[in-house]
Design a protein around this motif. Structure first.
Motif, short mmCIF file in Angstrom:
data_model
loop_
_atom_site.label_atom_id
_atom_site.label_comp_id
_atom_site.label_asym_id
_atom_site.label_seq_id
_atom_site.Cartn_x
_atom_site.Cartn_y
_atom_site.Cartn_z
N ALA A 247 0.81 -1.32 -0.01
CA ALA A 247 0.02 -0.13 -0.07
C ALA A 247 0.78 1.38 -0.09
O ALA A 247 2.06 1.13 -0.14
N HIS B 269 -9.08 -7.40 0.83
CA HIS B 269 -10.45 -7.11 0.78
C HIS B 269 -11.21 -8.39 0.32
O HIS B 269 -12.47 -8.50 0.31
N SER C 285 -7.46 5.63 -4.02
CA SER C 285 -9.12 5.67 -4.59
C SER C 285 -9.75 6.70 -3.78
O SER C 285 -10.78 7.04 -4.44
N ARG C 286 -9.77 6.77 -2.42
CA ARG C 286 -10.71 7.47 -1.90
C ARG C 286 -10.22 9.00 -1.43
O ARG C 286 -10.63 9.74 -0.82
N LYS D 131 -6.00 0.67 8.11
CA LYS D 131 -6.32 -0.86 7.67
C LYS D 131 -7.16 -1.61 8.60
O LYS D 131 -6.98 -1.64 9.83
N SER E 112 -5.46 6.02 1.19
CA SER E 112 -5.88 5.51 0.16
C SER E 112 -6.14 6.42 -1.21
O SER E 112 -6.59 7.41 -1.06
N TRP F 142 -6.55 6.10 5.47
CA TRP F 142 -7.27 4.95 5.79
C TRP F 142 -6.52 4.05 6.69
O TRP F 142 -5.42 3.61 6.75
#
Length: 127
Positions: free
Chosen positions: A43, A106, A65-66, A72, A63, A70
């Motif tokens: 990550a 995920h 994408s966000r 975990k 993150s 984040w």
């Protein structure tokens, strides 16, 4: 020796933690399992995630994408308790040696690296 050479020497040979973030403000973080030594995930961390991880001892990432911090396991409960942080020679990548509280991927797999590439067929195979 110019200033950038001096910083490179300090970064590569010294004891100061001088993380070298990329143009997007990120470091690569490879997560390994403390007990099995398996690679669990890869990550990215920004300065906020790095600081939160150091302060709490629980892995935090950025993150992409966000576009936000984040933690975990924030929704699954499968947090990564950090036992050790290893820094590469030029301080642009980290290894987080962790105790996972459950599956890391995920998809529910123990590791994100649950498939191998069959070089003869070019197909992915579940390990």
């Amino acid at each position: 020796m110019n200033a950038s050479d001096h910083d490179a020497k300090r970064r590569e040979s010294g004891t100061d933690f001088m993380p070298k973030f990329d143009a997007n403000g990120l470091l690569c973080a490879v997560v390994t399992d403390h007990a099995s030594k398996d690679i669990l995930m890869v990550a990215f961390m920004d300065s906020e995630a790095l600081e939160a991880t150091i302060e709490t001892g629980v892995a935090h990432f950025h993150s992409r994408s966000r576009g936000r911090l984040w933690k975990k396991g924030e929704s699954s409960g499968n947090v990564l308790q950090v036992r050790e942080m290893r820094v590469d020679c030029d301080q642009d990548a980290l290894i987080l040696v962790c105790d996972p509280a459950g599956p890391t991927c995920h998809t529910g797999a123990r590791s994100c690296f649950y498939r191998g590439l069959n070089r003869e067929t070019g197909q992915l195979e579940t390990s």
